[in-house]
Design an enzyme around this catalytic site. Structure first.
Site, short mmCIF file in Angstrom:
data_model
loop_
_atom_site.label_atom_id
_atom_site.label_comp_id
_atom_site.label_asym_id
_atom_site.label_seq_id
_atom_site.Cartn_x
_atom_site.Cartn_y
_atom_site.Cartn_z
N ARG A 114 0.83 -1.20 0.00
CA ARG A 114 0.00 0.00 0.00
C ARG A 114 0.86 1.25 0.00
NH1 ARG A 114 -2.72 4.03 2.94
NH2 ARG A 114 -4.91 4.28 2.31
N CYS A 115 1.92 1.24 0.82
CA CYS A 115 2.80 2.42 0.87
C CYS A 115 3.42 2.73 -0.49
CB CYS A 115 3.93 2.17 1.87
SG CYS A 115 3.43 2.16 3.60
N MET A 116 3.70 1.69 -1.27
CA MET A 116 4.41 1.87 -2.54
C MET A 116 3.49 2.22 -3.70
SD MET A 116 7.31 -1.12 -2.52
CE MET A 116 6.11 -2.46 -2.58
#
Length: 412
Positions: free
Chosen positions: A399-401
């Site tokens: 999700r962060c990426m």
């Protein structure tokens, strides 16, 4: 919903922006990795292989993948955008007039791709040719005059789409503040967004109070949860809430206090949505996580000032209860990962709860989180596993990426 936008975390993903790790990651050393917010020095070629596999996984599921540096290079073909990028990059007080003037002239002469490289990978003192003056003479030869941006890898943080508008965030850590300046440039000047029907409308901004995209979860159409902790401030949540309510993009915002620690830097390191009514959550905090429901009954989308209406803040309630109320569902089901506290802490550190939903009940997760992934599958979630041994060294999962640019709206 316009061609770009999202109203949830789980609507079928159509377009996403990623950043393939490049030369900026190779600039990390044991001396600067802490300052640049990495827990180690990653193996760059392996990180690129892992990221390429992540991007291919998305394409194989029908997702259009946009790469941030390619979009930036195309943006920098336009003279006004080039000038803005160079001016903001060189605004730091540490450069001095002589060096700043020299770098401004040198960068202005660079072709767009080369300029993108300097803006993202940085410039060392020993790479300057002809700009000698007091600053360059006194600084160590390997000092960065323009810092690299290794955290560009985590595209979720610098922008988040809320329905048909994009919120340009304000990153708290000095090592990351230039990221949102580049992101804003793309959204305002790249032809894809600049020339979209009606243009691309923005919220917030890199100059505003701190809000980071990893803290923003679109729980359901009209319901947004925002973590308040190490990176996002209470003032940032208030500013974003006023803008969102003023624009008629949501009816409830949940302010969720989280521990101000590296392991829980963002709300999405603690929990992520994997279905319209299912969430995976770090079990060690599941019972203690609270939320303040924020509403604005007097907000007028046709008004001209978002600072005049009154915000109502409810008493804190358990997060899952407050979320279900706001989402107008009976229960927001926490997937019980059933992990003992030690295993839970290990897999949370390895981004076990940081999944990327690409459709309802379909999520991408790091392969190494065996126990969490098994429990997700037991709950009926299709888990697409990817490698991330090197990608995770900056503390971020799938999700962060990824910054979703377009998701299908959920049925009414």
């Amino acid at each position: 919903m316009a061609d770009h936008g999202a109203d949830s975390e789980v609507g079928t993903l159509r377009t996403v922006m990623l950043h393939r790790p490049g030369a900026e990651l190779a600039r990390l050393t044991p001396r600067n990795n802490d300052r640049l917010l990495f827990d180690g020095v990653p193996w760059v070629s392996r990180a690129q292989e892992e990221h390429d596999a992540f991007a291919e996984t998305l394409r194989n599921r029908g997702v259009e993948v946009l790469h941030l540096t390619q979009m930036l290079t195309e943006t920098l073909a336009e003279e006004t955008a080039r000038h803005r990028a160079i001016t903001t990059t060189l605004s730091g007080l540490h450069l001095g007039d002589t060096l700043r003037d020299y770098l401004a002239r040198a960068l202005a002469d660079c072709p767009p791709k080369e300029l993108t490289g300097y803006l993202t990978a940085g410039i060392r003192n020993d790479e300057v040719r002809g700009g000698h003056g007091l600053v360059t003479s006194l600084l160590p030869s390997d000092e960065f005059l323009v810092d690299p941006l290794p955290n560009l890898l985590f595209t979720r943080d610098s922008s988040v789409w809320i329905r048909d508008r994009v919120a340009i965030t304000s990153l708290a850590m000095p090592a990351r503040r230039r990221e949102t300046q580049l992101t804003e440039l793309i959204y305002t000047s790249h032809p894809r967004f600049r020339d979209a029907p009606g243009g691309t409308r923005t919220l917030h901004g890199w100059h505003s109070e701190h809000v980071e995209g990893g803290d923003v979860l679109l729980l359901a159409p009209g319901v947004i949860a925002v973590g308040v902790g190490e990176r996002t401030t209470p003032a940032g949540v208030e500013r974003l809430a006023r803008q969102v309510f003023h624009a008629g993009l949501a009816h409830t915002m949940l302010a969720v206090p989280i521990a101000q620690e590296r392991a829980t830097m963002h709300l999405d390191t603690i929990c992520t949505m994997v279905d319209v009514d299912k969430i995976v959550m770090y079990p060690n905090v599941a019972d203690s996580l609270q939320a303040f429901a924020v509403t604005a009954p007097d907000a007028d989308p046709n008004g001209s000032d978002s600072s005049t209406f009154r915000l109502e803040v409810a008493e804190p309630e358990p997060f899952l209860l407050a979320a279900a109320k706001a989402m107008q569902i009976d229960t927001l089901h926490q997937i019980d990962t059933g992990l003992d506290p030690v295993t839970a802490e290990r897999e949370q550190w390895d981004d076990g709860n940081n999944t990327l939903a690409i459709a309802p009940r379909v999520a991408i997760a790091y392969v190494r989180n065996d126990e969490t992934n098994a429990r997700l599958e037991d709950a009926g979630i299709e888990v697409i596993r990817i490698e991330g041994s090197e990608l995770g060294s900056g503390r971020g999962g799938p999700r962060c990426m990824s910054c979703p640019i377009a998701r299908d709206p959920l049925p009414a």
